[in-house]
Design a protein around this motif. Structure first.
Motif, PDB file in Angstrom:
ATOM      1  N   THR A   9       8.909  -4.052   7.932  1.00 35.96           N
ATOM      2  CA  THR A   9      10.276  -3.513   7.810  1.00 35.96           C
ATOM      3  C   THR A   9      10.333  -2.254   6.959  1.00 35.96           C
ATOM      4  OG1 THR A   9      10.498  -5.026   5.952  1.00 35.96           O
ATOM      5  CG2 THR A   9      11.530  -5.708   8.037  1.00 35.96           C
ATOM      6  N   ILE A  12       7.833   3.385   5.652  1.00 33.24           N
ATOM      7  CA  ILE A  12       6.597   3.947   6.224  1.00 33.24           C
ATOM      8  C   ILE A  12       6.121   3.083   7.392  1.00 33.24           C
ATOM      9  CG2 ILE A  12       4.145   4.391   5.768  1.00 33.24           C
ATOM     10  CD1 ILE A  12       4.951   5.170   2.887  1.00 33.24           C
ATOM     11  N   ARG A  32       9.664 -10.699   6.202  1.00 37.66           N
ATOM     12  CA  ARG A  32       9.985 -11.783   5.278  1.00 37.66           C
ATOM     13  C   ARG A  32      10.881 -12.852   5.883  1.00 37.66           C
ATOM     14  NH1 ARG A  32      10.378  -9.877  -0.904  1.00 37.66           N
ATOM     15  NH2 ARG A  32      10.826  -7.704  -0.423  1.00 37.66           N
ATOM     16  N   THR A  81       0.512  -2.444   4.258  1.00 33.55           N
ATOM     17  CA  THR A  81       1.481  -1.518   3.623  1.00 33.55           C
ATOM     18  C   THR A  81       2.404  -2.241   2.650  1.00 33.55           C
ATOM     19  OG1 THR A  81       3.479  -1.576   5.033  1.00 33.55           O
ATOM     20  CG2 THR A  81       1.581  -0.353   5.890  1.00 33.55           C
ATOM     21  N   ALA A  82       2.559  -3.562   2.782  1.00 33.65           N
ATOM     22  CA  ALA A  82       3.568  -4.280   1.988  1.00 33.65           C
ATOM     23  C   ALA A  82       3.263  -4.198   0.498  1.00 33.65           C
ATOM     24  CB  ALA A  82       3.613  -5.748   2.413  1.00 33.65           C
ATOM     25  N   PHE A 192       5.067  11.508  -2.997  1.00 29.67           N
ATOM     26  CA  PHE A 192       6.420  11.115  -2.574  1.00 29.67           C
ATOM     27  C   PHE A 192       6.592  11.362  -1.075  1.00 29.67           C
ATOM     28  CE2 PHE A 192       7.866  11.710  -7.062  1.00 29.67           C
ATOM     29  CZ  PHE A 192       8.429  10.453  -7.214  1.00 29.67           C
ATOM     30  N   VAL A 193       7.054  10.326  -0.374  1.00 33.85           N
ATOM     31  CA  VAL A 193       7.178  10.426   1.083  1.00 33.85           C
ATOM     32  C   VAL A 193       8.646  10.659   1.458  1.00 33.85           C
ATOM     33  CG1 VAL A 193       6.753   9.278   3.281  1.00 33.85           C
ATOM     34  CG2 VAL A 193       5.216   8.850   1.345  1.00 33.85           C
ATOM     35  N   ASN A 208      15.480   4.315   0.938  1.00 34.39           N
ATOM     36  CA  ASN A 208      14.264   3.858   0.265  1.00 34.39           C
ATOM     37  C   ASN A 208      13.987   4.765  -0.941  1.00 34.39           C
ATOM     38  OD1 ASN A 208      13.646   5.785   2.559  1.00 34.39           O
ATOM     39  ND2 ASN A 208      11.819   5.942   1.303  1.00 34.39           N
ATOM     40  N   SER A 210      11.785   6.816  -2.310  1.00 36.98           N
ATOM     41  CA  SER A 210      11.416   8.238  -2.319  1.00 36.98           C
ATOM     42  C   SER A 210      12.516   9.111  -1.711  1.00 36.98           C
ATOM     43  CB  SER A 210      10.086   8.462  -1.593  1.00 36.98           C
ATOM     44  OG  SER A 210      10.050   7.769  -0.357  1.00 36.98           O
TER      45      SER A 210
HETATM   46  P1  NDP Z   1       9.662   0.101   1.433  1.00 37.61           P
HETATM   47  O1  NDP Z   1      10.320  -0.455   0.216  1.00 37.61           O
HETATM   48  O2  NDP Z   1      10.507   0.708   2.476  1.00 37.61           O
HETATM   49  O3  NDP Z   1       8.754  -1.013   2.113  1.00 37.61           O
HETATM   50  C1  NDP Z   1       8.095  -1.995   1.366  1.00 37.61           C
HETATM   51  C2  NDP Z   1       7.684  -3.112   2.295  1.00 37.61           C
HETATM   52  O4  NDP Z   1       7.016  -4.133   1.538  1.00 37.61           O
HETATM   53  C3  NDP Z   1       8.882  -3.800   2.970  1.00 37.61           C
HETATM   54  O5  NDP Z   1       8.518  -4.242   4.244  1.00 37.61           O
HETATM   55  C4  NDP Z   1       9.142  -4.990   2.051  1.00 37.61           C
HETATM   56  O6  NDP Z   1       9.816  -6.059   2.709  1.00 37.61           O
HETATM   57  C5  NDP Z   1       7.707  -5.369   1.716  1.00 37.61           C
HETATM   58  N1  NDP Z   1       7.643  -6.131   0.460  1.00 37.61           N
HETATM   59  C6  NDP Z   1       7.915  -5.699  -0.785  1.00 37.61           C
HETATM   60  N2  NDP Z   1       7.765  -6.704  -1.682  1.00 37.61           N
HETATM   61  C7  NDP Z   1       7.401  -7.794  -0.970  1.00 37.61           C
HETATM   62  C8  NDP Z   1       7.118  -9.153  -1.313  1.00 37.61           C
HETATM   63  N3  NDP Z   1       7.166  -9.575  -2.576  1.00 37.61           N
HETATM   64  N4  NDP Z   1       6.790 -10.012  -0.316  1.00 37.61           N
HETATM   65  C9  NDP Z   1       6.729  -9.597   0.980  1.00 37.61           C
HETATM   66  N5  NDP Z   1       6.982  -8.331   1.366  1.00 37.61           N
HETATM   67  C10 NDP Z   1       7.311  -7.442   0.402  1.00 37.61           C
HETATM   68  O7  NDP Z   1       8.596   1.140   0.865  1.00 37.61           O
HETATM   69  P2  NDP Z   1       7.781   2.323   1.559  1.00 37.61           P
HETATM   70  O8  NDP Z   1       7.756   2.200   3.018  1.00 37.61           O
HETATM   71  O9  NDP Z   1       8.240   3.583   0.941  1.00 37.61           O
HETATM   72  O10 NDP Z   1       6.332   2.003   0.973  1.00 37.61           O
HETATM   73  C11 NDP Z   1       5.359   1.313   1.739  1.00 37.61           C
HETATM   74  C12 NDP Z   1       4.040   1.397   1.011  1.00 37.61           C
HETATM   75  O11 NDP Z   1       3.718   2.759   0.752  1.00 37.61           O
HETATM   76  C13 NDP Z   1       4.041   0.699  -0.362  1.00 37.61           C
HETATM   77  O12 NDP Z   1       2.772   0.117  -0.537  1.00 37.61           O
HETATM   78  C14 NDP Z   1       4.229   1.856  -1.338  1.00 37.61           C
HETATM   79  O13 NDP Z   1       3.701   1.559  -2.597  1.00 37.61           O
HETATM   80  C15 NDP Z   1       3.447   2.951  -0.633  1.00 37.61           C
HETATM   81  N6  NDP Z   1       3.820   4.304  -1.009  1.00 37.61           N
HETATM   82  C16 NDP Z   1       5.091   4.779  -0.750  1.00 37.61           C
HETATM   83  C17 NDP Z   1       5.423   6.077  -1.114  1.00 37.61           C
HETATM   84  C18 NDP Z   1       6.776   6.642  -0.847  1.00 37.61           C
HETATM   85  O14 NDP Z   1       7.083   7.719  -1.403  1.00 37.61           O
HETATM   86  N7  NDP Z   1       7.626   6.022  -0.024  1.00 37.61           N
HETATM   87  C19 NDP Z   1       4.445   6.966  -1.772  1.00 37.61           C
HETATM   88  C20 NDP Z   1       3.145   6.363  -1.963  1.00 37.61           C
HETATM   89  C21 NDP Z   1       2.856   5.093  -1.591  1.00 37.61           C
HETATM   90  P3  NDP Z   1      11.443  -6.071   2.814  1.00 37.61           P
HETATM   91  O15 NDP Z   1      11.820  -4.913   3.696  1.00 37.61           O
HETATM   92  O16 NDP Z   1      11.753  -7.379   3.420  1.00 37.61           O
HETATM   93  O17 NDP Z   1      11.934  -5.913   1.411  1.00 37.61           O
END
Ligand code: NDP
Length: 333
Positions: A9, A12, A32, A81-82, A192-193, A208, A210
């Motif tokens: 979800t 990214i 989830r 990615t989660a 930052f994305v 989100n 970023s």
């Molecule tokens: P989002 O918050 O949009 O996505 C995070 C995802 O992880 C969601 O699907 C969320 O589920 C899931 N998640 C978070 N915590 C849990 C948990 N405890 N149990 C199960 N699922 C979990 O973030 P991004 O898409 O921006 O980031 C994705 C990845 O990229 C991450 O690893 C982040 O650290 C990394 N990243 C992102 C950057 C950015 O600028 N966006 C930069 C560098 C790295 P749900 O939707 O149900 O909450």
């Protein structure tokens, strides 16, 4: 051959799913809840090569076991990615460090126990590379070889530090696993994305983490000061998604792919907004049109760009696409 995308979800991950589906992969996403999976399946047009499995909370190191018991033999590639990416907590271990680390360990242990996986790609971060304390030191140059020096105890000063360190500990666990098991690993380390949500309907008043940098500026008022005043580096989400595919399509084993397409500042984003969307009555910022000369540590990711071999989306385009989608949703474009 199926590709597993954890955290399907996410901002990214939804673009990763899109690129995988366009290339006709069998895709399994973890979500989830059933509702989240059903919604996403519908948004993608209910394709038969997309299915979802529920993984409720990655803080539980056994959370991935049922999925791998059931479908482990189908999965060739894992894109993990989660991970929590937010700063809304002061329970740093519980909400940031533990889910990041246990999530990575959990998926890797399930692979070891039940899977037949050929390749693992972990979405790490530039946060695992850079030293936050010295980010304003213009004489420093970080590369894909560097590591955030944060410690588990020392990082728990604020949510930003704890998040950054969570990415380091999770990534380190992945490299240890790869060394131990011989499973081929590549990490994706974006700055930052920015960029649009995959689906317009998912644009809400809060985006989100970023993209909130841009969203805050879209909703600024004339005369507003820049708080916070960002001087950092960016990459577009569509390039991040492409990199996840290339990471397993090419031989990138052992690479930390650093994804950055250069600097941005809050003032620079306001300049783009004011030029491209003159109808918005927003802050002009303290120094309109002035080049950002604030000293900052550099990220030299030329090696990763060479490995990936495609041109990255410009800041102007990334900001334009992000903002146009928000304004469309708000009925202002
Ligand atoms: P989002 O918050 O949009 O996505 C995070 C995802 O992880 C969601 O699907 C969320 O589920 C899931 N998640 C978070 N915590 C849990 C948990 N405890 N149990 C199960 N699922 C979990 O973030 P991004 O898409 O921006 O980031 C994705 C990845 O990229 C991450 O690893 C982040 O650290 C990394 N990243 C992102 C950057 C950015 O600028 N966006 C930069 C560098 C790295 P749900 O939707 O149900 O909450």
């Amino acid at each position: 051959m199926a590709v597993l995308v954890t955290g399907a979800t996410g901002f990214i991950a939804q673009w990763v799913l899109d690129y995988l589906l366009k290339e006709n992969y069998q895709v399994i996403g973890t979500v989830r809840s059933q509702e989240k999976g059903d919604k996403l399946h519908k948004q993608f047009g209910s394709p038969s090569n997309l299915s979802f499995e529920i993984v409720k909370d990655i803080s539980d190191t056994e959370a991935f076991e049922p999925l791998f018991k059931k479908r482990g033999k189908e999965i060739d590639i894992v894109l993990h990615t989660a991970s929590p990416f937010h700063f809304n907590t002061n329970e740093y271990e519980k909400d940031l460090l533990i889910p990041a680390l246990n999530g990575t360990r959990g998926v890797l242990n399930a692979i070891k126990k039940y899977g037949d996986v050929k390749k693992v790609v972990v979405t790490s971060s530039y946060a695992a590379i850079t030293d936050m304390v010295n980010s304003g030191d213009g004489s420093l140059v970080f590369t894909e070889k560097d590591w955030n020096p944060a410690t588990w105890e020392g990082c728990q000063t604020d949510a930003m530090n704890a998040y950054c360190a969570s990415k380091k500990f999770a990534e380190q666990a992945a490299w240890e696993f790869s060394k131990e098991t011989g499973v081929s690993l590549t990490t994706i380390n974006p700055v930052f994305v920015f960029g649009p949500q995959k689906f317009d309907e998912d644009v809400t008043s809060q985006l989100n983490t970023s993209n909130e940098i841009i969203n805050g500026l879209i909703h600024s008022k004339p005369g507003d000061k820049l708080e916070p005043d960002f001087h950092a580096v960016y990459v577009d989400v569509r390039d991040v998604a492409r990199a996840h595919l290339i990471a397993f399509q090419k031989d990138t084993a052992g690479e930390r792919l650093g994804l950055s397409n250069g600097r941005f500042s809050s003032q620079g984003i306001l300049d783009i907004l004011n030029e491209k969307f003159p109808q918005l009555n927003i802050s002009k910022g303290p120094e309109p049109g002035k080049e950002d000369t604030k000293p900052a540590a550099k990220f030299d990711n030329r090696h990763s760009k060479e490995v990936l071999g495609f041109p990255f989306i410009s800041l102007e385009q990334s900001v334009y696409d992000t903002v146009a989608q928000v304004l469309k949703k708000e009925g202002r474009l």
